[in-house]
Design an enzyme around this catalytic site. Structure first.
Site, PDB file in Angstrom:
ATOM      1  N   PRO A 176       0.449  -1.518  -0.289  1.00 26.58           N
ATOM      2  CA  PRO A 176       0.211  -0.362  -0.006  1.00 26.58           C
ATOM      3  C   PRO A 176       0.754   1.268   0.155  1.00 26.58           C
ATOM      4  O   PRO A 176       1.416   1.602   0.681  1.00 26.58           O
ATOM      5  CB  PRO A 176      -0.707  -0.047   1.679  1.00 26.58           C
ATOM      6  CG  PRO A 176      -0.871  -1.121   1.750  1.00 26.58           C
ATOM      7  CD  PRO A 176       0.464  -2.073   1.213  1.00 26.58           C
ATOM      8  N   GLU A 177       0.634   2.267  -1.590  1.00 30.22           N
ATOM      9  CA  GLU A 177       1.888   3.812  -0.725  1.00 30.22           C
ATOM     10  C   GLU A 177      -0.162   4.074  -0.738  1.00 30.22           C
ATOM     11  O   GLU A 177      -1.143   4.155  -0.745  1.00 30.22           O
ATOM     12  CB  GLU A 177       1.918   3.820  -2.298  1.00 30.22           C
ATOM     13  CG  GLU A 177       3.473   2.595  -2.529  1.00 30.22           C
ATOM     14  CD  GLU A 177       4.067   2.362  -3.833  1.00 30.22           C
ATOM     15  OE1 GLU A 177       4.728   3.951  -3.977  1.00 30.22           O
ATOM     16  OE2 GLU A 177       4.258   2.199  -3.983  1.00 30.22           O
ATOM     17  N   ARG A 216       2.534  -9.919   6.993  1.00 23.75           N
ATOM     18  CA  ARG A 216       4.261  -9.738   7.965  1.00 23.75           C
ATOM     19  C   ARG A 216       4.279  -8.895   9.134  1.00 23.75           C
ATOM     20  O   ARG A 216       5.111  -8.883   9.249  1.00 23.75           O
ATOM     21  CB  ARG A 216       4.841  -9.353   6.211  1.00 23.75           C
ATOM     22  CG  ARG A 216       5.345 -10.053   5.865  1.00 23.75           C
ATOM     23  CD  ARG A 216       5.758  -9.252   4.442  1.00 23.75           C
ATOM     24  NE  ARG A 216       7.449  -8.830   4.694  1.00 23.75           N
ATOM     25  CZ  ARG A 216       8.095  -8.348   3.717  1.00 23.75           C
ATOM     26  NH1 ARG A 216       7.811  -8.087   2.483  1.00 23.75           N
ATOM     27  NH2 ARG A 216       9.054  -8.233   3.911  1.00 23.75           N
TER      28      ARG A 216
END
Length: 270
Positions: A2-3, A109
């Site tokens: 995600p940016e 993660r």
DNA sequence: ATCTACTCCTGATTGC
DNA sequence: TGCAATCAGGAGTAGA
């Protein structure tokens, strides 16, 4: 992944919860980048979420005088589920149960984070952030002044959230390709004219990506389903050895810069 | 003050 | 097919 565009898409997708009350919160696994303070979240039961918005790559759920601050890290996702469904996915961490549905934070993660905070601009994760790239504050002149003495590569400067927020590895590569600037250039060597182009390209690429996110919103955020992030048609990222889309002759090369993959065309980007 | 390398973690992909 | 090595879109932190 995600940016800024992906986070913006997520924020748009969960707007149905703005104006709903939190019935309860289930914390399956508090271990994220920072351990989630389960106790503080329990105080929120019964309170209403008034607004959901974004700052940089953070998502903010506003609840009276506090807000829930969420960062998706590398692999975090939010998904909407029907209230009745009890479908647990591996790596689900936190579930917000509203009147009309559930919002679930999943992160394999665990580089993501979740905090309950007070004044956002004073929080340690937010207080040093630079301007939003789509705001008027961010332009060629601003960026030039900000990094005109910097020795670090222009790509690093673009990804540095203290200079400008929301740009990560994919979009930094794409923006510099669009601006025809070589990612390895020292920031101090970038001319004003080139800065104008970089700022222009940044706004252009991010807007295109947000639009692409909007069009795939329906598939992305279906209750009880999450197909993963959308991708715009990338020109250089992950295209090592493919022909440059601009000159159609040179092959895109891949190098490592500050431990991150950089892609560019040696002919078009100078 | 500036800048880089390391680090947290799991999963998908690549190479032998 | 199996197993190990490599790589991944973030970013705070320690140390140069």
């Amino acid at each position: 992944m995600p940016e800024l565009p992906e986070v913006e898409t997520s924020v748009q997708a969960i707007q149905e919860f703005a104006d709903q009350s939190l019935e309860s919160i289930e914390i399956y696994n508090p271990n994220l980048r920072w351990k989630v303070d389960s106790k503080s979240f329990k105080k929120l039961f019964g309170l209403k979420v008034n607004k959901i918005n974004r700052r940089a790559k953070y998502i903010l759920l506003h609840i009276e005088k506090s807000q829930i601050l969420i960062h998706l890290g590398m692999t975090g996702t939010l998904r909407i589920a029907n209230k009745k469904s009890n479908f647990y996915k591996k790596h689900d961490h936190i579930e917000f149960i509203f009147q009309k549905g559930k919002l679930i934070f999943n992160d394999p993660r665990r580089f993501g984070s979740m905090h309950l905070i007070g004044e956002p601009s004073k929080h340690f994760l937010l207080d040093k952030l630079g301007p939003e790239p789509l705001s008027r504050e961010f332009d060629g002149e601003y960026f030039f002044q900000k990094i005109k003495k910097s020795l670090s590569p222009i790509k690093n400067a673009l990804m540095n959230q203290q200079n400008v927020v929301g740009i990560g590895n994919i979009y930094a590569n794409e923006i510099l390709f669009d601006a025809r600037i070589r990612p390895t250039r020292k920031s101090k060597t970038i001319t004003k004219k080139e800065h104008n182009k970089i700022a222009e390209s940044a706004k252009k690429i991010l807007k295109i990506a947000i639009k692409a996110g909007g069009t795939t919103l329906k598939d992305f955020y279906k209750p009880d389903g999450n197909k993963g992030y959308f991708k715009i048609d990338l020109a250089v990222y992950d295209r090592a050895n493919e022909k440059c889309k601009n000159c159609k002759k040179e092959s895109i090369i891949r190098i490592i810069q500050s431990q991150r993959a950089t892609f560019y065309c040696r002919k078009c980007q100078t």
